[in-house]
Design a protein around this motif. Structure first.
Motif, mmCIF file in Angstrom:
data_model
loop_
_atom_site.group_PDB
_atom_site.id
_atom_site.type_symbol
_atom_site.label_atom_id
_atom_site.label_comp_id
_atom_site.label_asym_id
_atom_site.label_seq_id
_atom_site.Cartn_x
_atom_site.Cartn_y
_atom_site.Cartn_z
ATOM 1 N N THR A 83 2.846 2.127 -19.674
ATOM 2 C CA THR A 83 4.253 2.506 -19.781
ATOM 3 C C THR A 83 4.691 3.323 -18.574
ATOM 4 O O THR A 83 5.751 3.079 -18.001
ATOM 5 N N ALA A 84 3.874 4.298 -18.173
ATOM 6 C CA ALA A 84 4.222 5.151 -17.032
ATOM 7 C C ALA A 84 4.301 4.342 -15.737
ATOM 8 O O ALA A 84 5.235 4.526 -14.939
ATOM 9 N N ILE A 85 3.351 3.443 -15.531
ATOM 10 C CA ILE A 85 3.348 2.631 -14.304
ATOM 11 C C ILE A 85 4.561 1.714 -14.274
ATOM 12 O O ILE A 85 5.235 1.589 -13.253
ATOM 13 N N ARG A 86 4.860 1.088 -15.402
ATOM 14 C CA ARG A 86 6.048 0.208 -15.452
ATOM 15 C C ARG A 86 7.327 0.988 -15.179
ATOM 16 O O ARG A 86 8.200 0.519 -14.444
ATOM 17 N N GLN A 87 7.450 2.183 -15.753
ATOM 18 C CA GLN A 87 8.641 2.997 -15.513
ATOM 19 C C GLN A 87 8.732 3.410 -14.048
ATOM 20 O O GLN A 87 9.805 3.379 -13.451
ATOM 21 N N GLY A 88 7.592 3.793 -13.458
ATOM 22 C CA GLY A 88 7.590 4.175 -12.055
ATOM 23 C C GLY A 88 7.970 3.025 -11.137
ATOM 24 O O GLY A 88 8.767 3.189 -10.212
ATOM 25 N N GLU A 112 0.827 -1.201 0.000
ATOM 26 C CA GLU A 112 0.000 0.000 0.000
ATOM 27 C C GLU A 112 0.865 1.256 0.000
ATOM 28 O O GLU A 112 0.522 2.259 -0.614
ATOM 29 N N GLY A 113 1.998 1.203 0.687
ATOM 30 C CA GLY A 113 2.944 2.319 0.663
ATOM 31 C C GLY A 113 3.537 2.525 -0.723
ATOM 32 O O GLY A 113 3.741 3.665 -1.164
ATOM 33 N N ILE A 114 3.800 1.440 -1.433
ATOM 34 C CA ILE A 114 4.313 1.524 -2.802
ATOM 35 C C ILE A 114 3.291 2.204 -3.695
ATOM 36 O O ILE A 114 3.619 3.091 -4.486
ATOM 37 N N ARG A 140 1.788 9.523 -5.946
ATOM 38 C CA ARG A 140 2.306 10.868 -5.690
ATOM 39 C C ARG A 140 3.451 11.256 -6.623
ATOM 40 O O ARG A 140 3.822 12.423 -6.681
ATOM 41 N N THR A 141 4.028 10.305 -7.328
ATOM 42 C CA THR A 141 5.172 10.610 -8.199
ATOM 43 C C THR A 141 4.832 10.386 -9.669
ATOM 44 O O THR A 141 4.643 11.330 -10.410
ATOM 45 N N THR A 142 4.732 9.159 -10.073
ATOM 46 C CA THR A 142 4.543 8.809 -11.479
ATOM 47 C C THR A 142 3.206 9.267 -12.040
ATOM 48 O O THR A 142 3.131 9.745 -13.164
#
Length: 175
Positions: free
Chosen positions: A145-150, A121-123, A129-131
């Protein structure tokens, strides 16, 4: 596909606006394991699952979780103590049989409604908050793509992984 809103900077008196064209019901399910072994760096193992699957299923089946656990066992090369929530897919008959047949796998169920004990849940919080923050995705491929990169970036941020684990108080605090 709808972006989470977070804080941003702009000129005083000017509210930044992120325009999102249309709402999409497309989504991406991701399963992840935050792994801890004393004396070694924490690890993040994950698998994305887009909602456009050949079998029509829009979320993970117990067989997908089985494959993730099997991959983690292969990558970690040792026995696994798995602590996870009470998602209905985690407690199906097929999953219970799979767990019972593996002597290298021990499973503990978290209490119901206890996200503060789940390091994943922290991940997800860090990822939002970032990606994902203040970003409008153009299509499902852009989201994936964005989730995989994050997540790939988070795999190399052992301090963040350790923070998510320590925040649960399920692992000892490093000296």
């Amino acid at each position: 596909m709808t972006p989470p809103v977070t804080r941003t900077w702009s000129r005083r008196g000017t509210t930044p606006i992120v325009r999102v064209r249309g709402r999409s019901r497309r989504r991406l399910s991701v399963a992840a394991l935050v792994c801890y072994k004393p004396g070694q760096r924490s690890r993040l193992i994950y698998r994305p699952c887009p909602d456009a699957r050949p079998d029509g299923r829009k979320s993970f089946a117990w067989t997908d979780y089985r494959d993730l656990i099997q991959a983690a066992h292969h990558q970690l090369g040792g026995p696994i103590v798995l602590v996870w929530d009470n998602l209905n897919t985690h407690v199906t008959g097929g999953m219970r049989r799979y767990i019972a047949e593996r002597d290298w796998l021990t499973v503990y169920q978290l209490p119901t409604y206890a996200p503060q004990l789940n390091p994943v849940e922290g991940i997800w919080s860090v990822l939002r908050r970032t990606t994902q923050a203040n970003r409008a995705f153009t299509d499902p491929h852009d989201l994936i793509t964005a989730i995989r990169q994050g997540l790939r970036r988070l795999q190399y941020r052992h301090d963040i992984l350790d923070g998510c684990l320590i925040g649960t108080r399920l692992v000892p605090t490093p000296p």
